[in-house]
Design an enzyme around this catalytic site. Structure first.
Site, PDB file in Angstrom:
ATOM      1  N   LYS A   1     -10.767  20.518  17.565  1.00  0.00           N
ATOM      2  CA  LYS A   1      -9.991  19.279  17.559  1.00  0.00           C
ATOM      3  C   LYS A   1      -9.329  19.157  18.920  1.00  0.00           C
ATOM      4  CE  LYS A   1      -7.352  15.898  15.942  1.00  0.00           C
ATOM      5  NZ  LYS A   1      -7.893  14.578  15.675  1.00  0.00           N
TER       6      LYS A   1
ATOM      7  N   ARG B   1       0.106  -1.733  -6.791  1.00  0.00           N
ATOM      8  CA  ARG B   1      -0.070  -2.125  -8.200  1.00  0.00           C
ATOM      9  C   ARG B   1       0.517  -1.111  -9.172  1.00  0.00           C
ATOM     10  NH1 ARG B   1      -6.359  -2.725  -7.967  1.00  0.00           N
ATOM     11  NH2 ARG B   1      -5.834  -0.769  -6.948  1.00  0.00           N
TER      12      ARG B   1
ATOM     13  N   LYS C   1     -17.090  13.696  14.651  1.00  0.00           N
ATOM     14  CA  LYS C   1     -16.521  14.518  13.585  1.00  0.00           C
ATOM     15  C   LYS C   1     -17.308  15.821  13.482  1.00  0.00           C
ATOM     16  CE  LYS C   1     -14.344  10.904  10.942  1.00  0.00           C
ATOM     17  NZ  LYS C   1     -12.933  11.202  11.241  1.00  0.00           N
TER      18      LYS C   1
ATOM     19  N   LEU D   1      -1.935   6.606   3.707  1.00  0.00           N
ATOM     20  CA  LEU D   1      -1.276   6.409   5.000  1.00  0.00           C
ATOM     21  C   LEU D   1       0.250   6.424   4.844  1.00  0.00           C
ATOM     22  CD1 LEU D   1      -1.912   5.738   8.033  1.00  0.00           C
ATOM     23  CD2 LEU D   1      -1.364   3.388   7.445  1.00  0.00           C
ATOM     24  N   ALA D   2       0.724   5.719   3.819  1.00  0.00           N
ATOM     25  CA  ALA D   2       2.172   5.666   3.582  1.00  0.00           C
ATOM     26  C   ALA D   2       2.704   7.078   3.349  1.00  0.00           C
ATOM     27  CB  ALA D   2       2.465   4.776   2.382  1.00  0.00           C
TER      28      ALA D   2
ATOM     29  N   ASP E   1      -2.683   0.637  16.972  1.00  0.00           N
ATOM     30  CA  ASP E   1      -3.688   1.608  17.413  1.00  0.00           C
ATOM     31  C   ASP E   1      -2.886   2.880  17.646  1.00  0.00           C
ATOM     32  OD1 ASP E   1      -5.192   3.329  19.087  1.00  0.00           O
ATOM     33  OD2 ASP E   1      -6.541   1.670  19.504  1.00  0.00           O
ATOM     34  N   HIS E   2      -2.986   3.831  16.727  1.00  0.00           N
ATOM     35  CA  HIS E   2      -2.016   4.926  16.788  1.00  0.00           C
ATOM     36  C   HIS E   2      -2.180   5.797  18.042  1.00  0.00           C
ATOM     37  CE1 HIS E   2      -5.188   7.410  14.947  1.00  0.00           C
ATOM     38  NE2 HIS E   2      -4.512   8.459  15.336  1.00  0.00           N
TER      39      HIS E   2
ATOM     40  N   HIS F   1      -9.562   3.194  19.828  1.00  0.00           N
ATOM     41  CA  HIS F   1      -8.868   4.256  20.570  1.00  0.00           C
ATOM     42  C   HIS F   1      -9.515   4.584  21.934  1.00  0.00           C
ATOM     43  CE1 HIS F   1      -7.140   4.570  16.683  1.00  0.00           C
ATOM     44  NE2 HIS F   1      -8.037   5.372  16.156  1.00  0.00           N
TER      45      HIS F   1
ATOM     46  N   ASP G   1     -15.045   3.079  14.274  1.00  0.00           N
ATOM     47  CA  ASP G   1     -13.856   3.823  13.840  1.00  0.00           C
ATOM     48  C   ASP G   1     -13.043   4.344  15.031  1.00  0.00           C
ATOM     49  OD1 ASP G   1     -12.300   5.024  11.690  1.00  0.00           O
ATOM     50  OD2 ASP G   1     -13.076   6.958  12.366  1.00  0.00           O
TER      51      ASP G   1
ATOM     52  N   GLY H   1       0.842  -1.203   0.000  1.00  0.00           N
ATOM     53  CA  GLY H   1       0.000   0.000   0.000  1.00  0.00           C
ATOM     54  C   GLY H   1       0.874   1.248   0.000  1.00  0.00           C
TER      55      GLY H   1
HETATM   56  N1  NDP Z   1      -5.192   7.022   5.700  1.00  0.00           N
HETATM   57  C1  NDP Z   1      -5.283   7.115   7.021  1.00  0.00           C
HETATM   58  O1  NDP Z   1      -5.173   8.185   7.640  1.00  0.00           O
HETATM   59  C2  NDP Z   1      -5.507   5.873   7.820  1.00  0.00           C
HETATM   60  C3  NDP Z   1      -5.570   4.637   7.221  1.00  0.00           C
HETATM   61  N2  NDP Z   1      -5.734   3.521   7.991  1.00  0.00           N
HETATM   62  C4  NDP Z   1      -5.789   2.199   7.382  1.00  0.00           C
HETATM   63  O2  NDP Z   1      -4.646   1.980   6.572  1.00  0.00           O
HETATM   64  C5  NDP Z   1      -4.975   1.188   5.433  1.00  0.00           C
HETATM   65  C6  NDP Z   1      -4.599   1.944   4.175  1.00  0.00           C
HETATM   66  O3  NDP Z   1      -5.324   3.148   4.126  1.00  0.00           O
HETATM   67  P1  NDP Z   1      -5.030   4.283   3.046  1.00  0.00           P
HETATM   68  O4  NDP Z   1      -3.583   4.458   2.830  1.00  0.00           O
HETATM   69  O5  NDP Z   1      -5.840   5.449   3.472  1.00  0.00           O
HETATM   70  O6  NDP Z   1      -5.685   3.639   1.738  1.00  0.00           O
HETATM   71  P2  NDP Z   1      -5.515   4.095   0.219  1.00  0.00           P
HETATM   72  O7  NDP Z   1      -6.757   3.711  -0.469  1.00  0.00           O
HETATM   73  O8  NDP Z   1      -5.032   5.488   0.115  1.00  0.00           O
HETATM   74  O9  NDP Z   1      -4.332   3.159  -0.301  1.00  0.00           O
HETATM   75  C7  NDP Z   1      -4.516   1.795  -0.603  1.00  0.00           C
HETATM   76  C8  NDP Z   1      -3.218   1.220  -1.122  1.00  0.00           C
HETATM   77  O10 NDP Z   1      -3.425  -0.153  -1.463  1.00  0.00           O
HETATM   78  C9  NDP Z   1      -2.903  -0.392  -2.775  1.00  0.00           C
HETATM   79  N3  NDP Z   1      -3.682  -1.472  -3.398  1.00  0.00           N
HETATM   80  C10 NDP Z   1      -5.022  -1.520  -3.594  1.00  0.00           C
HETATM   81  N4  NDP Z   1      -5.368  -2.687  -4.160  1.00  0.00           N
HETATM   82  C11 NDP Z   1      -4.233  -3.402  -4.317  1.00  0.00           C
HETATM   83  C12 NDP Z   1      -3.935  -4.690  -4.837  1.00  0.00           C
HETATM   84  N5  NDP Z   1      -4.869  -5.503  -5.337  1.00  0.00           N
HETATM   85  N6  NDP Z   1      -2.653  -5.104  -4.821  1.00  0.00           N
HETATM   86  C13 NDP Z   1      -1.665  -4.305  -4.352  1.00  0.00           C
HETATM   87  N7  NDP Z   1      -1.889  -3.073  -3.856  1.00  0.00           N
HETATM   88  C14 NDP Z   1      -3.152  -2.620  -3.835  1.00  0.00           C
HETATM   89  C15 NDP Z   1      -3.065   0.949  -3.485  1.00  0.00           C
HETATM   90  O11 NDP Z   1      -2.145   1.124  -4.506  1.00  0.00           O
HETATM   91  P3  NDP Z   1      -2.424   0.840  -6.058  1.00  0.00           P
HETATM   92  O12 NDP Z   1      -3.717   1.472  -6.395  1.00  0.00           O
HETATM   93  O13 NDP Z   1      -1.226   1.461  -6.703  1.00  0.00           O
HETATM   94  O14 NDP Z   1      -2.427  -0.637  -6.165  1.00  0.00           O
HETATM   95  C16 NDP Z   1      -2.685   1.910  -2.360  1.00  0.00           C
HETATM   96  O15 NDP Z   1      -1.282   1.994  -2.260  1.00  0.00           O
HETATM   97  C17 NDP Z   1      -6.467   0.896   5.582  1.00  0.00           C
HETATM   98  O16 NDP Z   1      -6.612  -0.329   6.263  1.00  0.00           O
HETATM   99  C18 NDP Z   1      -6.973   2.031   6.444  1.00  0.00           C
HETATM  100  O17 NDP Z   1      -8.140   1.677   7.149  1.00  0.00           O
HETATM  101  C19 NDP Z   1      -5.806   3.608   9.365  1.00  0.00           C
HETATM  102  C20 NDP Z   1      -5.760   4.803  10.001  1.00  0.00           C
HETATM  103  C21 NDP Z   1      -5.635   6.040   9.311  1.00  0.00           C
HETATM  104  O1  LIG Z   2      -8.171   6.152  13.522  1.00  0.00           O
HETATM  105  C1  LIG Z   2      -8.695   7.213  13.262  1.00  0.00           C
HETATM  106  O2  LIG Z   2      -8.274   8.319  13.903  1.00  0.00           O
HETATM  107  C2  LIG Z   2      -8.475   9.604  13.359  1.00  0.00           C
HETATM  108  C3  LIG Z   2      -8.235  10.584  14.494  1.00  0.00           C
HETATM  109  O3  LIG Z   2      -6.900  10.479  14.884  1.00  0.00           O
HETATM  110  P1  LIG Z   2      -6.168  11.703  15.562  1.00  0.00           P
HETATM  111  O4  LIG Z   2      -4.808  11.194  15.859  1.00  0.00           O
HETATM  112  O5  LIG Z   2      -6.178  12.827  14.558  1.00  0.00           O
HETATM  113  O6  LIG Z   2      -6.973  12.060  16.762  1.00  0.00           O
HETATM  114  C4  LIG Z   2      -9.860   9.747  12.786  1.00  0.00           C
HETATM  115  O7  LIG Z   2      -9.947  10.965  12.074  1.00  0.00           O
HETATM  116  C5  LIG Z   2     -10.125   8.625  11.825  1.00  0.00           C
HETATM  117  O8  LIG Z   2     -11.475   8.707  11.364  1.00  0.00           O
HETATM  118  C6  LIG Z   2      -9.911   7.302  12.471  1.00  0.00           C
HETATM  119  O9  LIG Z   2      -9.955   6.279  11.486  1.00  0.00           O
END
Ligand code: NDP
Ligand SMILES: O=C1O[C@H](COP(=O)(O)O)[C@@H](O)[C@H](O)[C@H]1O
Length: 495
Positions: free
Chosen positions: A347, A48, A342, A19-20, A179-180, A242, A237, A14
């Site tokens: 905040k 991908r 939300k 997130l990354a 769990d951040h 949390h 969520d 991912g």
């Molecule tokens: N974003 C956030 O702030 C937070 C996210 N999370 C959790 O982290 C996880 C990721 O979230 P987030 O980064 O937001 O998600 P995104 O949708 O932004 O990213 C998903 C990633 O998965 C890859 N992907 C999707 N399908 C495939 C596949 N079949 N094979 C390989 N790679 C694939 C995508 O890349 P590509 O399309 O190039 O394949 C992309 O890099 C989730 O479980 C989310 O709940 C938790 C807390 C906070």
């Molecule tokens: O895990 C989650 O947390 C955020 C809130 O995190 P915070 O560190 O900014 O307090 C929340 O926005 C999100 O919906 C939830 O998935």
């Protein structure tokens, strides 16, 4: 756990996702900057989308510059990044990934230690872990660990299934469930405030504490996560993970030692002692809300049902308030009130411990209220603690006035507390799982939350939307405390 500069390859599934970009790359960079990574590390991004190593390095560089607002960055750091394009469901591609990992391990003299970080949608977790094992990526000369993002399941049943799938390939000791909130400085401080101060522990029970309030409010709406959020809601969520983790840290018994197992064992006892809320009692103990349009920080915002990828008739809650009771000797009768939502006024995450009143009111006129002692733990955005006491009003004969003893962590020059993800990644690299959730905690939390979500899924919320964006939630959340003779303490910074 003693290795201060761990040597490992971090494989991020991912790597092109949100997130990354926002959390993981900047955290790895900060660890490097602080000298917490030796030169014996590598990051392999997996997703991908097509990328060469060069184009991926360029992307990572840009995202870190954007996130840290810094002109980057040492090319040496970026040269540790590699990319492998892979569809997580395609078995063959894992063999090539393994070859790449072996190559980078040789290149950077990394002794086969691998972290597989699954920053992807949970439906892929089982497939990825089974491929990692079947294609030999978990067979190395070093250690292998798996980091799993939330949500860990949708309810107890799906969480169990997910856990069983993952456990086919990784043992509980190898699994790091993120769990951040457990990486936040002041959440980690709860234990220290409680167990390193002689003045609090004797009072930390139902004889002296009237109630405990935990609020985590956000000003943001669902942003671009409508698709996920509309099937999740605030209970899954925020509360299942949390909020319940904070309850566990506040309520647990002192662990015998500060080891991962001892701390987790005490936390899980709290989660198991939560009084279950039966279907009939949900309305009595829990309040749900959904935001309508309104004004947040001076900006007009749309209601939840108008958000992108949200059902215009959605029954999903964006706010939860609840009263939790813990059925054990220490806490019998003390309500723990939680509230999260939300599009609220500000905040803020704060814990307020309200102590019981003194047995006799010597100093106030009978018509005046006694000011209760409060211990406020400021989790974010301000980080610190405040103790509210009463003292003599200057010059006035034996009249009292409320005073505050304040300690603010992030007000002090030079203290810039690390991001939660930075700390958790480092802990994982060192093999310290204390601030990650054990399966038993996850299971106990879902057991508590499931009856509430079942009732809410099966009863239409006819009053939705029931709070204006920019407010502190629905009125019923205030009534929850008023019934017990309490009120929510305000979140203002001078609390
Ligand atoms: N974003 C956030 O702030 C937070 C996210 N999370 C959790 O982290 C996880 C990721 O979230 P987030 O980064 O937001 O998600 P995104 O949708 O932004 O990213 C998903 C990633 O998965 C890859 N992907 C999707 N399908 C495939 C596949 N079949 N094979 C390989 N790679 C694939 C995508 O890349 P590509 O399309 O190039 O394949 C992309 O890099 C989730 O479980 C989310 O709940 C938790 C807390 C906070
Ligand atoms: O895990 C989650 O947390 C955020 C809130 O995190 P915070 O560190 O900014 O307090 C929340 O926005 C999100 O919906 C939830 O998935």
């Amino acid at each position: 756990m003693t290795d201060v500069q761990p040597k490992a390859t971090i494989v991020i599934f991912g790597a092109t996702g949100d997130l990354a970009k926002r959390k993981l790359f900047p955290s790895i960079y900060k660890l490097y900057q602080k000298g917490k990574l030796s030169e014996q590390f590598a990051v392999v991004g997996v997703a991908r989308r097509p990328h060469t190593d060069e184009s991926f390095r360029h992307y990572v560089k840009e995202t870190i510059e954007e996130a840290t607002k810094q002109e980057l960055i040492d090319d040496t750091f970026i040269s540790h990044f590699y990319y492998h394009s892979l569809d997580a469901t395609n078995t063959q591609s894992y063999e090539q990934l393994n070859e790449l990992l072996t190559h980078v391990e040789e290149q950077f003299h990394i002794p086969g230690n691998r972290i597989f970080y699954l920053a992807m949608a949970p439906e892929f977790f089982g497939t990825i872990t089974s491929h990692l094992k079947s294609e030999g990526l978990t067979t190395t000369n070093g250690w292998t660990r798996l980091v799993i993002e939330k949500p860990f399941g949708h309810d107890l049943q799906s969480a169990k299934k997910l856990n069983e799938e993952i456990r086919q390939s990784f043992s509980e000791e190898q699994i790091f469930r993120i769990d951040h909130y457990l990486g936040k400085e002041m959440v980690q401080n709860i234990e220290v405030i409680r167990f390193a101060n002689a003045i609090f522990e004797p009072l930390w029970n139902n004889r002296f504490i009237a109630n405990i309030q935990i609020t985590s409010s956000e000003t943001l709406g669902v942003e671009d996560r409508g698709r996920y959020y509309d099937h999740s809601g605030a209970l899954r969520d925020m509360v299942q993970n949390h909020m319940l983790q904070m309850v566990a840290l506040l309520a647990m018994e002192p662990p015998i030692k500060l080891t991962t197992d001892d701390i987790r064992n005490e936390k899980v006892k709290v989660l198991r002692a939560l009084r279950p809320v039966t279907h009939d009692e949900v309305d009595q103990y829990f309040v749900r809300g959904q935001y309508g349009s309104g004004i947040v920080r001076g900006q007009k915002v749309i209601g939840y049902r108008e958000e992108h990828n949200v059902d215009p008739t959605s029954n999903t809650e964006t706010f939860v308030a609840g009263k939790l009771l813990i059925d054990n000797f220490r806490w019998a009768g003390v309500p723990f009130y939680i509230r999260t939502g939300k599009r609220m006024t500000e905040k803020s995450t704060k814990i307020v411990v309200q102590f019981k009143d003194v047995p006799m009111n010597l100093y106030y006129g009978t018509s005046e209220h006694v000011h209760p002692n409060l211990l406020v733990i400021h989790i974010q955005p301000d980080e610190g603690i405040t103790l509210h006491l009463n003292a003599k009003k200057s010059g006035e004969n034996m009249k009292t006035t409320p005073i505050k003893l304040d300690y603010c962590y992030n007000c002090i020059d030079g203290i810039n507390t690390p991001e939660a993800y930075e700390k958790l990644l480092y802990d994982c690299m060192r093999g310290d799982a204390t601030n990650f959730t054990h399966w038993d905690e996850v299971a106990a939390s879902w057991s508590f939350v499931d009856p509430i979500s079942e009732v809410w899924a099966n009863t239409e919320a006819t009053d939705f939307p029931n709070y204006e964006a920019g407010s502190m939630g629905p009125k019923k959340a205030d009534e929850l405390l008023q019934k017990d003779g309490f009120h929510w303490w305000p979140l203002s910074p001078n609390m």
